[in-house]
Design a protein around this motif. Structure first.
Motif, PDB file in Angstrom:
ATOM      1  N   VAL A 133       1.914  -9.702  -9.467  1.00  0.00           N
ATOM      2  CA  VAL A 133       3.025  -7.518  -9.040  1.00  0.00           C
ATOM      3  C   VAL A 133       2.418  -6.809  -9.115  1.00  0.00           C
ATOM      4  CG1 VAL A 133       4.491  -6.720 -10.546  1.00  0.00           C
ATOM      5  CG2 VAL A 133       4.972  -8.884 -10.790  1.00  0.00           C
ATOM      6  N   ALA A 134       2.417  -6.677  -7.430  1.00  0.00           N
ATOM      7  CA  ALA A 134       1.894  -5.876  -6.833  1.00  0.00           C
ATOM      8  C   ALA A 134       2.465  -5.580  -5.316  1.00  0.00           C
ATOM      9  CB  ALA A 134      -0.097  -5.782  -6.908  1.00  0.00           C
ATOM     10  N   LEU A 135       2.437  -4.524  -4.883  1.00  0.00           N
ATOM     11  CA  LEU A 135       2.896  -4.596  -3.683  1.00  0.00           C
ATOM     12  C   LEU A 135       1.870  -4.604  -2.377  1.00  0.00           C
ATOM     13  CD1 LEU A 135       4.803  -1.232  -3.741  1.00  0.00           C
ATOM     14  CD2 LEU A 135       5.840  -3.213  -4.169  1.00  0.00           C
ATOM     15  N   ASP A 136       0.639  -4.838  -2.630  1.00  0.00           N
ATOM     16  CA  ASP A 136       0.079  -4.749  -1.259  1.00  0.00           C
ATOM     17  C   ASP A 136       0.263  -6.037  -0.993  1.00  0.00           C
ATOM     18  OD1 ASP A 136      -1.032  -6.549  -3.505  1.00  0.00           O
ATOM     19  OD2 ASP A 136      -2.968  -6.769  -3.160  1.00  0.00           O
ATOM     20  N   GLU A 137       1.166  -6.699  -1.238  1.00  0.00           N
ATOM     21  CA  GLU A 137       1.391  -8.137  -0.437  1.00  0.00           C
ATOM     22  C   GLU A 137       2.337  -8.031   0.521  1.00  0.00           C
ATOM     23  OE1 GLU A 137       1.189 -10.866  -3.456  1.00  0.00           O
ATOM     24  OE2 GLU A 137      -0.194 -10.097  -3.334  1.00  0.00           O
ATOM     25  N   PHE A 138       3.676  -6.745   0.355  1.00  0.00           N
ATOM     26  CA  PHE A 138       4.962  -6.420   0.831  1.00  0.00           C
ATOM     27  C   PHE A 138       4.906  -5.215   1.613  1.00  0.00           C
ATOM     28  CE2 PHE A 138       5.150  -8.512  -2.959  1.00  0.00           C
ATOM     29  CZ  PHE A 138       5.804 -10.409  -2.364  1.00  0.00           C
ATOM     30  N   ASN A 139       3.894  -4.529   1.128  1.00  0.00           N
ATOM     31  CA  ASN A 139       4.634  -3.008   1.697  1.00  0.00           C
ATOM     32  C   ASN A 139       3.428  -2.927   3.408  1.00  0.00           C
ATOM     33  OD1 ASN A 139       1.648  -1.843   1.241  1.00  0.00           O
ATOM     34  ND2 ASN A 139       2.737  -0.895   0.001  1.00  0.00           N
ATOM     35  N   SER A 140       3.638  -2.358   4.207  1.00  0.00           N
ATOM     36  CA  SER A 140       3.018  -2.228   5.286  1.00  0.00           C
ATOM     37  C   SER A 140       2.020  -0.711   5.233  1.00  0.00           C
ATOM     38  CB  SER A 140       3.634  -1.130   6.884  1.00  0.00           C
ATOM     39  OG  SER A 140       4.482   0.369   5.644  1.00  0.00           O
ATOM     40  N   ASP A 141       1.074  -0.375   3.952  1.00  0.00           N
ATOM     41  CA  ASP A 141       0.216   0.225   3.746  1.00  0.00           C
ATOM     42  C   ASP A 141      -1.059  -0.560   2.882  1.00  0.00           C
ATOM     43  OD1 ASP A 141       1.684   3.126   4.110  1.00  0.00           O
ATOM     44  OD2 ASP A 141       2.424   2.306   2.844  1.00  0.00           O
ATOM     45  N   GLY A 142      -0.669  -1.267   2.619  1.00  0.00           N
ATOM     46  CA  GLY A 142      -1.682  -2.407   2.271  1.00  0.00           C
ATOM     47  C   GLY A 142      -2.101  -2.379   0.935  1.00  0.00           C
ATOM     48  N   HIS A 143      -1.030  -1.597  -0.070  1.00  0.00           N
ATOM     49  CA  HIS A 143      -1.790  -0.898  -1.228  1.00  0.00           C
ATOM     50  C   HIS A 143      -0.942  -1.109  -2.084  1.00  0.00           C
ATOM     51  CE1 HIS A 143      -4.470   1.919  -0.727  1.00  0.00           C
ATOM     52  NE2 HIS A 143      -4.065   2.099   0.348  1.00  0.00           N
ATOM     53  N   ASP A 144      -1.492  -1.725  -3.379  1.00  0.00           N
ATOM     54  CA  ASP A 144      -0.901  -1.964  -4.886  1.00  0.00           C
ATOM     55  C   ASP A 144       0.484  -1.301  -4.862  1.00  0.00           C
ATOM     56  OD1 ASP A 144      -2.498  -3.195  -3.825  1.00  0.00           O
ATOM     57  OD2 ASP A 144      -3.036  -4.280  -6.680  1.00  0.00           O
ATOM     58  N   GLY A 145       0.415   0.196  -4.770  1.00  0.00           N
ATOM     59  CA  GLY A 145       2.217   1.056  -4.786  1.00  0.00           C
ATOM     60  C   GLY A 145       2.404   1.960  -3.378  1.00  0.00           C
ATOM     61  N   PHE A 181      -9.252 -12.970   0.427  1.00  0.00           N
ATOM     62  CA  PHE A 181      -8.635 -12.684  -0.249  1.00  0.00           C
ATOM     63  C   PHE A 181      -7.399 -11.732   0.518  1.00  0.00           C
ATOM     64  CE2 PHE A 181      -4.343 -10.186  -2.810  1.00  0.00           C
ATOM     65  CZ  PHE A 181      -4.056 -11.652  -2.678  1.00  0.00           C
ATOM     66  N   ARG A 182      -7.565 -10.602   1.090  1.00  0.00           N
ATOM     67  CA  ARG A 182      -6.803  -9.648   2.236  1.00  0.00           C
ATOM     68  C   ARG A 182      -6.556 -10.572   3.370  1.00  0.00           C
ATOM     69  NH1 ARG A 182      -9.826  -4.123  -0.356  1.00  0.00           N
ATOM     70  NH2 ARG A 182      -8.917  -4.522  -2.107  1.00  0.00           N
ATOM     71  N   ASP A 183      -7.309 -11.244   3.793  1.00  0.00           N
ATOM     72  CA  ASP A 183      -7.555 -11.594   4.985  1.00  0.00           C
ATOM     73  C   ASP A 183      -6.212 -12.875   5.142  1.00  0.00           C
ATOM     74  OD1 ASP A 183      -9.436 -10.729   6.028  1.00  0.00           O
ATOM     75  OD2 ASP A 183     -11.113 -12.326   5.964  1.00  0.00           O
ATOM     76  N   ALA A 184      -5.943 -13.835   3.389  1.00  0.00           N
ATOM     77  CA  ALA A 184      -5.341 -14.234   3.402  1.00  0.00           C
ATOM     78  C   ALA A 184      -3.762 -14.989   3.095  1.00  0.00           C
ATOM     79  CB  ALA A 184      -5.663 -15.358   1.902  1.00  0.00           C
ATOM     80  N   VAL A 185      -3.337 -12.750   2.519  1.00  0.00           N
ATOM     81  CA  VAL A 185      -2.241 -12.601   2.045  1.00  0.00           C
ATOM     82  C   VAL A 185      -1.649 -11.817   3.718  1.00  0.00           C
ATOM     83  CG1 VAL A 185      -2.534 -12.937   0.237  1.00  0.00           C
ATOM     84  CG2 VAL A 185      -2.553 -10.606   1.146  1.00  0.00           C
ATOM     85  N   GLY A 186      -3.110 -11.731   4.237  1.00  0.00           N
ATOM     86  CA  GLY A 186      -2.315 -10.812   5.346  1.00  0.00           C
ATOM     87  C   GLY A 186      -2.881  -9.298   5.301  1.00  0.00           C
ATOM     88  N   SER A 187      -3.337  -8.677   4.241  1.00  0.00           N
ATOM     89  CA  SER A 187      -3.012  -7.341   4.153  1.00  0.00           C
ATOM     90  C   SER A 187      -3.947  -6.600   4.950  1.00  0.00           C
ATOM     91  CB  SER A 187      -2.840  -7.074   2.295  1.00  0.00           C
ATOM     92  OG  SER A 187      -3.873  -7.185   1.802  1.00  0.00           O
ATOM     93  N   SER A 188      -5.479  -7.364   5.163  1.00  0.00           N
ATOM     94  CA  SER A 188      -6.457  -6.172   5.140  1.00  0.00           C
ATOM     95  C   SER A 188      -6.399  -5.791   5.992  1.00  0.00           C
ATOM     96  CB  SER A 188      -7.845  -7.494   5.679  1.00  0.00           C
ATOM     97  OG  SER A 188      -7.322  -8.681   6.338  1.00  0.00           O
TER      98      SER A 188
END
Ligand code: PBG
Length: 336
Positions: free
Chosen positions: A129-141, A214-221
């Motif tokens: 549970v966190a937003l980094d995988e879903f938001n356009s900023d790559g941040h958890d909030g 990990f951030r490469d893996a979920v595409g948030s880097s």
């Protein structure tokens, strides 16, 4: 019993090597034991059919589409692995500033959870549970004017937790490090009748450089602007981690986690000693990548150093370990 209560052993009456002389002797005197029961396998899920997308910075780890994922998790179950932790690669077009895809009941995570609970019901499913995988900023909030908003983020995290619970998730694992999230999520789950769904808190999570792969893996880097130091912990601190853990337990966490693993073994030890609650450790992507990279050069023996790392977590007092090497470790353990 503390060693101080004994007279100091001296040579030659005492020869420490006697207890190390044979494999069977070493087995008898082993103080800690790593078991398949200790392993949680983190997996990456992606849209599509028959997909197996390699992650270059994590050799041997692939993003899997749901059909392949269920087969692989069934195989992991056959190896004896008790649980998996699901992380999604969300299509960039679905990423928005408010991260609303995080609480889409038909989103990738929820579909993956439903498929897993159907195909392999005996494997525990843990959701991040966190937003980094879903938001356009790559941040958890949620970010506004460069600030990661706390209380506004809590509302979204609660909605995300509830849709995951509805999909059949067994353990909600908030990794976002917002203040008050455990209490807010516990209440949201209970209000919806999910009092049986557990919470594993990423309680002592450091602002670490080891999360890169990990951030490469979920595409948030690519998405991430700045760093996570206003919510993840300063790598210099220890007392603060104990306060984080204390708060999460008082808010209703069933288990807590220290993350990363190897550079923070002191915290695994101190958390377990201080609280005695189920304590997990995340052997993160960068730790895995380091061992793999050195092994690929022929500089280290992967099996040996990987098992040594996992054993160090048990020595430090961890009850369970999230590791990308879970299947490799299980195979080695099952082979005896
Ligand atoms: C998302 C999350 C991260 C990890 C687990 N959940 C990345 C981050 O906080 O930036 C890292 C796991 C790993 O490196 O293996 N909040």
């Amino acid at each position: 019993m503390s060693s101080n209560s004994h007279p100091s052993p001296t040579f030659p009456a005492t020869r420490m090597r006697r207890n190390r002389a044979h494999p069977w002797m070493r087995r008898l005197v082993a103080e800690t034991r790593l078991s398949v029961d200790d392993l949680i396998w983190p997996v990456f899920v992606v849209e599509g059919d028959g997909q197996r997308q390699p992650i270059p910075s994590m050799p041997g780890v692939d993003r899997l589409s749901i059909d392949v994922l269920t087969e692989e998790v069934a195989a992991a179950h056959d190896l004896g692995i008790p649980a998996v932790a699901v992380f999604p690669f969300i299509e960039p077009s679905l990423k928005t500033p408010d991260g609303r895809e995080a609480f889409n009941p038909d989103g990738l995570v929820c579909r993956a959870v439903r498929a897993l609970k159907l195909a392999v019901p005996d494997v525990g499913v843990i959701c991040d549970v966190a937003l980094d995988e879903f938001n356009s900023d790559g941040h958890d909030g949620i970010v506004r004017d460069g600030v990661i908003l706390n209380d506004e983020t809590l509302e979204v995290l609660c909605q995300q937790s509830v849709v995951q619970a509805e999909a059949g998730c067994d353990i909600i694992a908030p990794s976002d490090m917002m203040d008050g999230r455990i209490g807010a999520i516990r209440k949201a789950l209970d209000d919806k009748g999910f009092d049986h769904v557990a919470i594993m808190s990423y309680a002592a999570k450091y602002a670490s450089g080891y999360y890169g792969p990990f951030r490469d893996a979920v595409g948030s880097s690519g998405a991430l602007t700045g760093d996570k130091k206003t919510y993840q912990m300063d790598t210099a601190n220890t007392e603060e981690a104990l306060r984080e853990v204390a708060m999460d337990i008082s808010e209703g966490a069933d288990s807590v986690m220290v993350k990363p693993g190897l550079p923070y073994l002191d915290m695994v030890w101190r958390v377990k000693e201080a609280f005695g609650v189920p304590t997990f450790v995340y052997n993160v992507s960068g730790e895995y990548a380091m061992l793999k990279a050195a092994a690929d050069q022929g500089w280290l023996d992967y099996d040996q150093v990987m098992m040594e790392a996992l054993r160090s977590f048990k020595r430090a007092g961890a009850d369970g370990i999230l590791t990308y090497a879970a299947r490799d470790a299980a195979r080695i353990l099952n082979a005896g």
